[in-house]
Write a protein that holds these residues in place. Sequence first.
Motif, short mmCIF file in Angstrom:
data_model
loop_
_atom_site.label_atom_id
_atom_site.label_comp_id
_atom_site.label_asym_id
_atom_site.label_seq_id
_atom_site.Cartn_x
_atom_site.Cartn_y
_atom_site.Cartn_z
N HIS A 187 47.55 -3.32 134.04
CA HIS A 187 46.81 -1.78 133.73
C HIS A 187 47.43 -1.45 132.43
N PRO A 188 46.36 -0.11 131.99
CA PRO A 188 46.77 0.28 131.01
C PRO A 188 47.71 0.92 130.03
N VAL A 189 48.36 0.61 129.38
CA VAL A 189 49.44 1.96 129.08
C VAL A 189 49.71 2.46 126.93
N ALA A 190 50.03 3.50 127.37
CA ALA A 190 50.07 3.76 125.77
C ALA A 190 51.43 4.45 125.45
N ILE A 191 52.31 4.18 124.44
CA ILE A 191 53.57 4.03 124.65
C ILE A 191 53.95 4.73 122.89
N VAL A 192 55.14 6.44 123.29
CA VAL A 192 55.27 6.51 121.79
C VAL A 192 56.72 6.69 122.50
N THR A 193 57.07 6.07 120.88
CA THR A 193 58.31 6.18 120.47
C THR A 193 59.18 5.99 118.97
N LYS A 194 60.02 6.46 119.53
CA LYS A 194 60.85 6.52 117.86
C LYS A 194 62.39 5.52 117.25
N SER A 195 62.53 4.53 118.67
CA SER A 195 63.07 3.69 118.47
C SER A 195 62.53 2.53 118.07
N ALA A 196 62.90 1.44 117.39
CA ALA A 196 62.92 0.09 116.48
C ALA A 196 63.07 -1.00 117.97
N LEU A 213 44.86 -3.57 126.76
CA LEU A 213 45.45 -2.77 128.10
C LEU A 213 46.88 -2.28 127.50
N ALA A 214 46.91 -2.44 125.98
CA ALA A 214 47.97 -1.10 125.30
C ALA A 214 48.23 -1.13 123.74
N ARG A 215 48.66 0.15 123.55
CA ARG A 215 48.54 0.94 122.38
C ARG A 215 50.02 1.10 122.30
N VAL A 216 50.82 1.36 121.06
CA VAL A 216 51.59 2.26 120.84
C VAL A 216 51.95 2.81 119.50
N SER A 217 52.55 4.20 119.74
CA SER A 217 52.64 4.61 119.03
C SER A 217 53.89 5.50 118.34
N LEU A 218 54.82 5.23 116.62
CA LEU A 218 55.97 5.08 116.52
C LEU A 218 55.74 6.41 115.47
N SER A 219 57.28 7.51 116.20
CA SER A 219 56.76 8.56 115.59
C SER A 219 57.66 8.63 114.30
N VAL A 220 57.28 8.58 113.08
CA VAL A 220 57.74 8.76 111.90
C VAL A 220 57.63 10.21 111.63
N THR A 221 59.42 11.24 111.27
CA THR A 221 59.38 12.53 110.95
C THR A 221 59.16 12.52 109.62
N THR A 222 60.31 11.51 108.68
CA THR A 222 60.39 11.42 107.40
C THR A 222 60.26 10.28 106.83
N LEU A 223 60.89 10.25 105.98
CA LEU A 223 61.21 8.65 104.99
C LEU A 223 63.22 9.11 104.29
N ASP A 224 63.08 9.93 104.22
CA ASP A 224 64.62 10.78 104.20
C ASP A 224 65.60 10.49 105.23
N ARG A 234 70.77 9.78 117.22
CA ARG A 234 71.28 8.78 117.31
C ARG A 234 69.66 7.94 117.58
N ALA A 235 68.72 8.39 116.93
CA ALA A 235 67.24 7.59 116.71
C ALA A 235 67.72 6.13 115.61
N SER A 236 66.57 5.68 115.65
CA SER A 236 65.88 4.71 114.80
C SER A 236 66.20 5.53 113.61
N THR A 237 66.77 4.60 112.33
CA THR A 237 66.23 4.89 110.55
C THR A 237 64.97 4.74 110.15
N PRO A 238 64.75 5.88 109.37
CA PRO A 238 62.49 5.26 108.96
C PRO A 238 62.41 4.05 108.38
N THR A 239 63.52 3.55 107.98
CA THR A 239 63.05 1.79 107.65
C THR A 239 62.98 1.48 108.71
N ARG A 240 63.52 1.36 109.85
CA ARG A 240 63.77 0.42 111.35
C ARG A 240 62.26 0.98 111.71
#
Length: 385
Positions: A187-196, A213-224, A234-240
């Motif tokens: 089954h196809p799935v699309a994921i959005v997360t900001k976690s490593a 059947l899969a694609r992923v989007s990583l939310s990166v709001t800032t590099l600061d 409590r989200a993963s750091t930008p580097t992670r």
Amino acid sequence: MNDLSHIGRAAFAPANTADIADAIVAASGLRVDGERRRGRGAGLNPAGRFEPTSRVEIDDGWQSLEDLPPFATEVQVEKPRTAITRNESPDIPFDRSINPYRGCEHGCIYCFARPTHSYMGLSAGLDFEARLFAKPDAPKLLERELAKPGYRPRTIAIGTNTDPYQPIEKEWRIMRQILEVLSKANHPVAIVTKSAMIMRDIDILGELAAKGLARVSLSVTTLDRKLARTMEPRASTPTRRLEAIRALSEAGIPTAVLMAPVIPALNDHEIERVLDAAHAAGAREAGYVVLRLPFEVSPLFRDWLLQNYPDRYRHVMSLVRSMRGGKDYDAEFGKRMKGAGPYAWQISRRFELAVKRLGMTRRIIQLRDDLFVPPNGSGVQLSLL
């Protein structure tokens, strides 16, 4: 606890730099002590909009507020009837989603999902970050729904409301089990997360991606890193997150970067830098969403902004309102994600030019739905004849 429903606005006439709502917050004592909310995003824990009363904590001399315990994460089990949630929204590219959890420990101050906690009689503030609900039956329910006669597969989106890879997933592993069900059914799935943490499931996602059947989007709001820690505690750091993009891309999983939200005068100057870094890590798709402040999110965000970036408060909110027809938020379809007006156009144009320069695309990769194999139907009621 005191009922504040009788207090009039006249008692809290705002100063030159604050809105009426900010003056009420400051004067009424709704702000929670910093030590009690250490590591959290919101500074307030107001009652939900459906509650008949609003209460505040005061030191009445009998028990000091310093003796109150900090906001520790509490997880309750939720027993939903179905795993798949459906929608008919014309401005999002999916018609079904799964939310393994209600509430999110990441604590992103801008999270548009915060008001959903009001339906549980809880606050969109600190309760949303600390009083969470897990759905351990979701994988079994999903299997039953996929096995129903007449089910037609289309991409299931996960992470569209709260993050499926928030910290409690490490213990509960509900997302991992959901992916196992989807993998068995092709089954196809699309994921959005900001976690490593998503790198944990590269084995399953890689198998799905190899079949389209899969694609992923990583939310990166800032590099600061400082801004990220304040805004998304409590989200993963930008580097992670960039490391996760690289790992997913190298595993052959289509990976996009999502800058969501773009906040005027706070992180919008980083649009090009975020796209450059994500492209270098392997992302080939990109998207963005302009800051959304529905219902209780608006006062929570404005209080956070006033506490952490008081010098930018008026400028940020002025630009936000310029994109929302003079309001904090406009929920109209077609406008709620991107905004309107000159400043919204400028953000859109900068994004388009950066994407073009890097050879990235804003087109969403379409996943296959012709490989679907219904589960064996375990738990599905059999027909009488």
